[in-house]
Design an enzyme around this catalytic site. Structure first.
Site, PDB file in Angstrom:
ATOM      1  N   HIS A 201      -0.584 -10.708  11.592  1.00 29.64           N
ATOM      2  CA  HIS A 201      -0.204 -12.090  11.925  1.00 29.64           C
ATOM      3  C   HIS A 201      -1.475 -12.940  11.945  1.00 29.64           C
ATOM      4  CE1 HIS A 201       1.874 -15.504  13.243  1.00 29.64           C
ATOM      5  NE2 HIS A 201       2.622 -15.003  14.207  1.00 29.64           N
ATOM      6  N   HIS A 204      -0.059 -19.464  12.361  1.00 32.67           N
ATOM      7  CA  HIS A 204       0.526 -20.203  13.493  1.00 32.67           C
ATOM      8  C   HIS A 204      -0.409 -20.358  14.690  1.00 32.67           C
ATOM      9  CE1 HIS A 204       4.633 -18.796  11.726  1.00 32.67           C
ATOM     10  NE2 HIS A 204       4.003 -19.681  10.967  1.00 32.67           N
ATOM     11  N   TYR A 206      -2.490 -18.458  16.183  1.00 27.97           N
ATOM     12  CA  TYR A 206      -2.810 -17.360  17.091  1.00 27.97           C
ATOM     13  C   TYR A 206      -4.232 -16.872  16.807  1.00 27.97           C
ATOM     14  CZ  TYR A 206       2.075 -17.774  18.298  1.00 27.97           C
ATOM     15  OH  TYR A 206       3.282 -18.287  18.726  1.00 27.97           O
TER      16      TYR A 206
END
Length: 387
Positions: A201, A204, A206
């Site tokens: 990931h 977004h 993070y």
């Protein structure tokens, strides 16, 4: 250079990759099988990672309910699981399942077994929320981690209710390398739990994206400043994971468009273009680009998509995500702008989404009040066609 390895400071010309990429023109539909050097799926519809927060137990383990949820959606060509935190420090969304303990590995085995028994494929999304947490959720009640100590806007749910985000602490070099190691361990744990692969990931805003964007990375050491330095954390994470599992079982998600007002990059095409071009030095399973595009924009203004720009830079399998309909998916697949199309919210309320799209059937409407928490209601109780 060894396969799957790269020189961190090496910068490849975006123009060179754009010119050298050879595309094979062929028409594809959402329902065609997909096969690459690494992947083989029954169709080209991907279930996007969707945070649902049903691991409501002290150990934050995936449970029988979570296994049933993914089993119901196993007709997707591939499922990318909800984000699963790689460490206690990576936790910020209550009820999100982890992938760092033995109990969590055992919990995820229920889900992977259920999906595989239905003939599906599932990757685990490796997640570290960075500053989007709170000291009440962190080990030893420490402040959350971030590259530069920039406070997010908004609130976070804690055991004491919704509380504004705090100003996070700036990661030390030691904490940076520990976090990189945690990503590697998380990938190894995912394979032990039976996943077909992992998705990093990197989107977004993070932790990985916080390092990438110049709006959130104000460091003046080896991890800040230039694009090469700001992307170093990401590439070290990739290389750490490749020490533990093969590259063909590793995907990456990026979101070149800013998703929050306080998290941005001043020149995303240059920044993410550099990253995407350099990903060609690795033999990854895929690159997954999240556009956060509303359906109406996707349908009425297809020229606003950023996918074609990155398609010209990346030589591997590309997934497009954000506001897709069957029509926009077909258009993008037919133009060879993407190989796979990811759907998010439609999969929440339509476990048999692929079949509904195939038949042109009406979709179930989602109950937004049950997106997060809530047990089986709005989770595993949506009807299938004919039920």
């Amino acid at each position: 250079m060894a396969k799957g390895k790269r020189n961190i400071v090496k910068s490849n010309s975006i123009a060179t990759f754009a010119k050298s990429k050879i595309k094979i023109k062929m028409k594809n539909t959402l329902f065609d099988r997909f096969q690459s050097n690494h992947l083989e799926f029954n169709n080209r519809a991907v279930m996007a990672p969707l945070t649902r927060r049903r691991a409501e137990n002290p150990e934050l383990t995936a449970n029988v309910l979570i296994a049933e949820y993914y089993k119901q959606r196993a007709s997707a060509g591939m499922i990318v699981s909800e984000g699963s935190q790689i460490s206690p420090e990576g936790y910020g969304y209550t009820g999100s399942p982890g992938c760092y303990s033995k109990l969590q590995i055992e919990g995820w085995k229920k889900a992977t077994k259920a999906v595989h028994e239905k003939g599906g494929k599932i990757f685990l999304q490796l997640w570290h929320v960075g500053p989007f947490s709170h000291s009440l959720l962190q080990p030893g009640y420490k402040l959350p981690l971030s590259p530069s100590g920039i406070k997010p806007e908004g609130e976070v749910l804690t055991p004491e209710g919704h509380i504004p985000f705090e100003t996070p602490r700036i990661m030390t070099i030691e904490e940076i390398y520990k976090t990189i190691g945690d990503f590697g361990k998380g990938a190894k744990n995912a394979i032990e739990a039976g996943f077909d692969g992992v998705e990093i990931h990197g989107a977004h805003a993070y932790i990985i994206d916080q390092f990438i964007m110049d709006g959130t990375n104000k460091r003046n050491d080896e991890f800040g400043g230039s694009i090469e330095n700001r992307s170093k954390f990401l590439f070290l994470v990739i290389e750490e994971i490749l020490k533990n599992i093969p590259s063909e079982r590793v995907g990456l998600r990026l979101s070149p468009k800013a998703v929050r007002p306080e998290t941005f990059d001043s020149n995303p095409e240059k920044t993410y273009g550099y990253i995407v071009s350099n990903l060609n030095d690795y033999d990854l399973a895929y690159l997954h680009i999240s556009e956060m595009m509303p359906p109406e924009t996707r349908l009425n203004f297809p020229g606003k998509s950023i996918i074609p720009f990155y398609r010209n830079l990346y030589q591997g399998t590309l997934i497009s995500c954000g506001g897709h309909s069957p029509e926009s998916a077909s258009r993008m697949l037919n133009k060879n702008e993407a190989d796979l199309i990811a759907f998010g919210k439609p999969f929440i309320s339509n476990p048999d989404l692929v079949e509904r799209y195939r038949k042109g059937a009406t979709l179930n409407k989602p109950d937004k009040s049950t997106f997060y928490h809530g047990g089986e209601k709005g989770y595993t109780d949506y009807p299938f066609l004919g039920s």
